[in-house]
Structures are given as C-alpha cells and as structure tokens.
Write a protein that holds these residues in place. Structure first.
Motif, PDB file in Angstrom:
ATOM      1  N   ASN A  65      46.739  34.995  36.806  1.00  0.00           N
ATOM      2  CA  ASN A  65      45.806  34.479  37.821  1.00  0.00           C
ATOM      3  C   ASN A  65      46.495  33.831  39.019  1.00  0.00           C
ATOM      4  N   GLU A 359      38.679  31.715  33.109  1.00  0.00           N
ATOM      5  CA  GLU A 359      38.841  33.155  32.946  1.00  0.00           C
ATOM      6  C   GLU A 359      40.272  33.587  33.228  1.00  0.00           C
ATOM      7  N   LYS A 361      41.691  36.606  35.014  1.00  0.00           N
ATOM      8  CA  LYS A 361      41.209  37.710  35.837  1.00  0.00           C
ATOM      9  C   LYS A 361      42.290  38.700  36.230  1.00  0.00           C
ATOM     10  N   GLN A 362      43.535  38.219  36.329  1.00  0.00           N
ATOM     11  CA  GLN A 362      44.584  39.141  36.756  1.00  0.00           C
ATOM     12  C   GLN A 362      45.885  38.856  36.025  1.00  0.00           C
TER      13      GLN A 362
END
Length: 404
Positions: A65, A359, A361-362
């Motif tokens: 992230n 979260e 996410k990446q």
C-alpha cells in the motif's frame, strides 16, 4: 470503502523494519504513503533474504500500500523535493540515528517552518535523551539492553533473542498510536507536533511486570522457557509426538486439568492445593503431567483439554500456522495482485473495523516505481523530471537483487 486515514498524506523516509512497519499500519488504514528511498539500493529491507522472485521477504511483508520515489537526499535539489512534499503532507516519519535528520536538513524544527501543522514522528533505537541516545541499535541489541534476552529461554539454556522483530514492530505500533493521537489533536486545534518513540522504550515497557517483581522482591527474574513466573502448571509439556502448551492460572482450571488427566487426587495433594504451592513444586508437577501425556498424541490431548475448557494448544510449526483453519476462518491472509509472484498473500493487520476497515490494496512497490507520478503531482513538468533523472537526483527503476 475509504479507510479511516483516507486523505492523510505521509512522507516516509524510513528504512529497515521499524519505520516501514509503522507506515504500513498507516497505509492499511488508508493513508497515502510516499516512500522515499535511496538511489540504487532503496530500503535496506529490499536486500534482506530469503528472496521471492527477487524481492526480499522482509520488504514484501511491511511495504504494501505504498508508493516509492527514489531521491538522492545528498543533493540540494533532492532535499528541495522533500520540502515540496512536506508542504502538502500531514505526517513525516524518519528512523535515523540521533540528529542525522537534523544534519540532513530534515529535522522537526526545519520541517515545522515549512509546514507548521506537520505531525513529525522520530522512531529511534534509544530515544532522544540519555547516554545511549547516539548509539545505533537493531532489534536484538535493544532486546539485550531492555532485559528481554536476559530472561528469554529456559533456565540453563543458551542466550537467545525473541526470534521475531518484537521491538521493531512493537515500537512501530506505539509510533502509529502516537501519530494517530497527534492527528486527532491537530483536527481539533490545527496544531502539529513531534512524536517520538524507540525500541528501547518499547522493551522497557514490555518487561514492566518483571521490573516490578524485582522491586517488590529484590530477586532477579529467572528464565522460565515456555513457563510462567507466577503460575503452575503453565508451559510446554511433551505428549507422544509433540509438545502441548497448557496454561493453568487458578484452582478451577487446575481441577479441570486433573479431571482430564484422571488425577483428581492431586486436588488434595499438599504440594498442589494452591497456586503458590504448585509454583514451588512446578518441576514435580511437570514430570507427573508429562508421564501421563505420553499415552496420547498432542492433537488428542488438545481436543480433550479444550472440551473441558482448559486453555491449551499444540506447539505449532510456522508451516502449520500458514495452513491453519483458524487463520483462514478469521481471514488473516489477504490475496494481493503482484506483477511477478503468483498466489501472493499477506497477513492483514490484527484488528478489524466494521465501518471503515483497513485494507491491503496494492503489493509492495518496485524501487522508484512511482517516482515520475509523484513528481508530476507535485507540479514538476516532464522536462524538469527528465532533468532530475539525468542528474541522478531521482530514479525511476528497480535494481535486481543480484545487482544490489
């Protein structure tokens, strides 16, 4: 759904484990992390093996992230980019040795002039005061200084550190709590501030019980292995195939244990009738329990003990934890798309928010992956970006592990 720190921008010039762990927490909570890395090498944890498709697993663990920009902070133009970032940022995080940030023109007082509302976090080895403040220190060094290694392991065993980055990631948590607290203060008052924490402070705080014990009794705490200073039976007991961890903290649980083991006569044994007496005779109790446990496997005993409400677990290997049904049931593992690694998964933060969840996410960024994009958002045009790239002030690329 946006995380609770959505809209917060963090300039992160940290390296190794502690600082990146801190900014990982903020990233998972929705903050925009601009990770500033050194030319060619990047974050030191990129080179910490073992490697997975050329990526160091330490780096993979704690840098999701985030957006990576490579800046040569030795160059004046490189520091100017940092100043431009700070003007638009909410948080700045560094984990350099004492006063190094100040010498680089990146100390709190300097950055406060640029952005008076900045929340500046300094995460160090030993803190900002005292005779050890200038020392460098890694997790294991701080474990030794804080007394953790001195009480770790079994009596008579070799010296051993706690085999995880307990102070790196522990101080990261305190730093994150400090930053979030400072952001809340800023929301109410508009005022930024300096947040400091250290590996040593974390270690001293976490041995607090043992320090109070010494103050109360004058006796040095003993190594107890998997056992507990204050309770018995408490620790790892060998079944026929593997050890079982059993924790008994009161007479009610001891009664249940005796019933499972078929040894209710222990309840009237003068050596075992109270917890202080069980602690005094812990070795006799350990031998007696293990003699019984040899009759069944660890899994069989854990099933029986759990049914009776006795806290227990098989002592698991890491490979077992990775495949554990409980970890799967509580969604500890999150799948993340990675350009080179198939079936890439990472453990989530160990808490959940029902409305604004954290979260992943990446995937962790390649070195300098976002350099051009970050500079463009700062207002640098293409010709200026190309000029900075040509000078080596910034970089936009990934150095393979074998070239590091």
């Amino acid at each position: 759904m946006a995380g609770p720190l959505s809209g917060i921008t963090v300039v992160d010039i940290t390296t190794n484990i502690s600082g990146p762990s801190l900014t990982m927490i903020l990233a998972d909570l929705g903050a925009n992390i601009i990770k500033v890395e050194r030319p060619d090498i990047g974050d030191d944890s990129r080179g910490m093996g073992p490697f997975w498709k050329g990526e160091g697993v330490y780096f993979l663990h704690i840098n999701r992230n985030k957006n990576s920009i490579v800046i040569d902070l030795k160059q004046e133009e490189g520091r100017k980019i940092i100043y431009d970032l700070v003007k638009q940022a909410d948080v700045f995080v560094e984990n350099f040795r004492y006063k190094k940030a100040e010498k680089m023109g990146l100390g709190y007082e300097k950055l406060k002039q640029i952005n008076p509302a900045i929340v500046y976090c300094s995460l160090s080895a030993y803190g900002q005061e005292g005779p050890l403040r200038e020392r460098s220190g890694y997790d294991a060094i701080a474990q030794a200084d804080a007394g953790i290694i001195g009480i770790n392991g079994a009596e008579g065993s070799e010296i051993a550190r706690v085999p995880i980055s307990v102070l790196d990631q522990g101080s990261a948590m305190w730093g994150a709590i400090g930053i979030i607290s400072a952001l809340y203060h800023k929301e109410k008052t508009g005022e930024g501030q300096l947040v400091t924490t250290s590996l040593y402070e974390t270690g001293v705080f976490w041995v607090g019980y043992h320090m109070l014990s010494w103050l109360a009794t004058g006796q040095e705490p003993k190594k107890n292995g998997a056992g507990h200073t204050a309770f018995a039976p408490y620790g790892a007991f060998f079944a026929s195939d593997a050890p079982v961890m059993i924790g008994i903290s009161n007479n009610s649980l001891f009664k249940r244990l005796c019933q499972v083991l078929g040894k209710e006569e222990w309840l009237t044994d003068v050596r075992f009738e109270t917890n202080p007496k069980r602690v005094e005779h812990r070795e006799n109790l350990r031998v007696a329990i293990e003699n019984i446990l040899q009759a069944k496997t660890a899994d069989e005993w854990v099933s029986l003990l759990a049914e009776a409400g006795v806290p227990s677990s098989k002592v698991k290997k890491i490979s077992e934890v990775v495949q554990d049904e409980q970890a799967e049931a509580i969604n500890m593992w999150k799948s993340v798309s990675h350009s080179e690694i198939e079936n890439f998964k990472l453990p989530r933060l160990p808490f959940e928010l029902s409305v604004s969840p954290a979260e992943i996410k990446q995937a962790p960024p390649k070195l300098g992956e976002n350099t051009k994009n970050i500079l463009s958002k700062l207002g640098y045009d293409n010709s200026k970006i190309e000029e900075l790239l040509a000078k080596g002030t910034v970089q936009n690329g990934w150095q393979k592990a074998e070239n590091r």
